[in-house]
Scaffold this active site. Structure first.
Site, short mmCIF file in Angstrom:
data_model
loop_
_atom_site.label_atom_id
_atom_site.label_comp_id
_atom_site.label_asym_id
_atom_site.label_seq_id
_atom_site.Cartn_x
_atom_site.Cartn_y
_atom_site.Cartn_z
N ARG A 195 28.72 52.46 37.63
CA ARG A 195 28.11 51.52 38.59
C ARG A 195 27.24 52.28 39.59
NH1 ARG A 195 33.56 49.02 40.29
NH2 ARG A 195 32.47 47.82 41.88
N ARG A 203 40.60 48.80 47.10
CA ARG A 203 40.19 47.41 47.38
C ARG A 203 41.09 46.38 46.69
NH1 ARG A 203 34.11 45.54 46.46
NH2 ARG A 203 34.36 46.54 44.43
N LYS A 211 29.31 45.18 51.58
CA LYS A 211 28.44 43.99 51.55
C LYS A 211 29.26 42.70 51.60
CE LYS A 211 26.66 45.21 47.56
NZ LYS A 211 27.45 46.43 47.30
N ARG A 217 19.13 43.58 42.14
CA ARG A 217 19.57 44.93 41.79
C ARG A 217 18.54 45.67 40.98
NH1 ARG A 217 25.52 43.65 42.12
NH2 ARG A 217 26.69 45.51 41.65
N ARG A 220 43.04 42.73 41.94
CA ARG A 220 42.25 43.96 41.91
C ARG A 220 41.26 43.81 40.78
NH1 ARG A 220 44.51 48.26 45.21
NH2 ARG A 220 46.47 47.46 45.99
P1 ADP Z 1 30.93 45.68 48.43
O1 ADP Z 1 30.91 44.16 48.54
O2 ADP Z 1 29.70 46.32 48.98
O3 ADP Z 1 31.26 46.17 47.05
P2 ADP Z 1 33.41 45.41 50.00
O4 ADP Z 1 32.99 44.61 51.18
O5 ADP Z 1 34.19 44.72 48.94
O6 ADP Z 1 32.13 46.19 49.36
O7 ADP Z 1 34.24 46.67 50.55
C1 ADP Z 1 34.83 47.62 49.66
C2 ADP Z 1 36.16 48.13 50.25
O8 ADP Z 1 35.89 48.90 51.42
C3 ADP Z 1 37.12 47.01 50.69
O9 ADP Z 1 38.43 47.40 50.37
C4 ADP Z 1 36.90 46.89 52.20
O10 ADP Z 1 38.09 46.47 52.86
C5 ADP Z 1 36.52 48.32 52.57
N1 ADP Z 1 35.52 48.40 53.67
C6 ADP Z 1 34.45 47.59 53.86
N2 ADP Z 1 33.73 48.00 54.93
C7 ADP Z 1 34.36 49.11 55.41
C8 ADP Z 1 34.11 50.01 56.51
N3 ADP Z 1 33.04 49.84 57.32
N4 ADP Z 1 34.97 51.03 56.69
C9 ADP Z 1 36.05 51.23 55.88
N5 ADP Z 1 36.33 50.41 54.83
C10 ADP Z 1 35.51 49.37 54.60
P1 AMP Z 2 29.51 43.37 42.22
O1 AMP Z 2 30.56 42.34 42.43
O2 AMP Z 2 28.26 43.09 43.00
O3 AMP Z 2 30.02 44.77 42.43
O4 AMP Z 2 29.07 43.26 40.68
C1 AMP Z 2 30.01 43.47 39.64
C2 AMP Z 2 29.27 43.61 38.31
O5 AMP Z 2 28.59 42.39 37.99
C3 AMP Z 2 28.18 44.69 38.25
O6 AMP Z 2 28.69 45.98 37.96
C4 AMP Z 2 27.29 44.14 37.12
O7 AMP Z 2 27.86 44.36 35.84
C5 AMP Z 2 27.32 42.64 37.39
N1 AMP Z 2 26.26 42.20 38.34
C6 AMP Z 2 26.45 41.63 39.57
N2 AMP Z 2 25.28 41.34 40.15
C7 AMP Z 2 24.31 41.74 39.28
C8 AMP Z 2 22.89 41.75 39.33
N3 AMP Z 2 22.22 41.26 40.38
N4 AMP Z 2 22.23 42.26 38.25
C9 AMP Z 2 22.88 42.73 37.18
N5 AMP Z 2 24.22 42.79 37.08
C10 AMP Z 2 24.94 42.29 38.12
#
Ligand code: ADP
Ligand code: AMP
Length: 218
Positions: free
Chosen positions: A171, A126, A13, A87, A159
C-alpha cells in the site's frame, strides 16, 4: 466547502474526517469504506475487488470514480471530505470534471505528512468499532473502558484484513508511486496545505481547523 485529505495509509485521514463530520456537518466520502461495504454485502463488485485490496494494490480507476459519482449526486450541505480519493492523477481529473458538472469546486487539499515507521505502528495497532466505525489504536487511543466503544457503547470491534506488514508495504509503494504525484498536482492549482501528521490527534485537528477557517474567509 469541499476538501481532500491526502496522505499515506495510517496518516490519520479517517480519524480527522470523523471529527469534521461531527463538528462541521460535512459528509465523508471514503472509497476504502465503500469498497469494504461492498465486500461485506457480498456483491459482485465486492467479490471483484477483494483480492486486489487484500494484496494492497489499488482497484481500477473506473470502479472508484463510479462510486464517488453516485455519492456526489446526493449532495452535501456542509460539503464533502474526500478521504482516500483521489489516489491517481486520472481520479483527480475525474473528480475535477464531476464537481464541475455539478457547479461545484474543490476548496482545499490537506496533506497529512507521517513517517513510514510511524505508519507501521499506527496500522498494526488500528481497530475500529464495528457498529459506528470509531477509530482506535491499541496504545495511542484505546477505548476508555476495555471492550466498549466510547462513542456508541458497542462491544464489537474489527481489524482490517489488509492491516498487516506485507499489505502495508504494498500500500505504501502504491501511495508513493501513484498517489504522491497528486501533491504536486494540487500545489500547482494553489490548493495544497501541508499539516504535520506526526503530532497528536488534537494538534492535527487544530491545524486543520485553522486552515479551513482561513480558506472559508477567502
Ligand atoms: P487513515 O484513515 O489515514 O488510514 P486512521 O485515521 O485510520 O488513518 O489512523 C490510523 C491509526 O493511527 C488509528 O489507529 C488511529 O487511532 C491512529 N492515529 C490517527 N491519527 C493519529 C495521530 N495524530 N497520532 C497518533 N495516532 C494516530
Ligand atoms: P483505505 O481504506 O483508503 O486504506 O483503502 C483500502 C484499499 O481500498 C486500498 O488499499 C485499495 O485497494 C482500495 N481503494 C480505496 N480507495 C481507492 C481509490 N481511490 N483508488 C483505488 N483503490 C482504492
Amino acid at each position: 466547502m469541499n476538501i481532500i485529505l491526502l496522505g499515506p495509509p495510517g496518516a490519520g485521514k479517517g480519524t480527522q474526517s470523523r471529527r469534521l463530520v461531527e463538528e462541521r456537518g460535512m459528509v465523508q466520502l471514503s472509497t476504502g469504506d465503500m469498497l469494504r461495504e461492498a465486500r461485506a454485502s457480498g456483491s459482485e463488485l465486492g467479490r471483484k475487488v477483494a483480492e486486489v485490496m487484500d494484496r494492497g494494490d489499488l482497484v481500477t480507476d473506473d470502479i472508484v470514480i463510479g462510486l464517488i459519482e453516485e455519492k456526489l449526486k446526493e449532495g452535501a450541505e456542509g460539503g464533502f471530505i474526500f478521504d482516500g480519493f483521489p489516489r491517481t492523477l486520472a481520479q483527480a481529473d475525474a473528480l475535477d470534471a464531476l464537481l464541475g458538472r455539478l457547479g461545484q469546486k474543490l476548496d482545499a487539499v490537506i496533506e497529512l505528512g507521517v513517517d513510514d515507521e510511524a505508519l507501521v505502528e499506527r496500522i498494526s495497532g488500528r481497530y475500529t468499532c464495528a457498529d459506528c466505525g470509531e477509530v482506535y489504536h491499541d496504545t495511542t487511543r484505546p477505548t476508555r473502558e476495555e471492550g466498549v466503544c466510547d462513542v456508541c457503547g458497542g462491544t464489537n470491534f474489527r481489524r482490517r484484513a489488509d492491516d498487516n506488514p506485507e499489505s502495508l508495504r504494498q500500500r505504501l509503494m502504491e501511495y508513493y508511486k501513484k498517489t504522491s504525484p497528486l501533491i504536486g498536482y494540487y500545489h500547482a492549482k494553489g490548493l495544497l496545505h501541508r499539516v504535520d501528521g506526526m503530532k497528536p490527534v488534537e494538534e492535527v485537528a487544530a491545524e486543520i481547523d485553522r486552515i479551513l477557517d482561513e480558506v472559508a474567509q477567502g
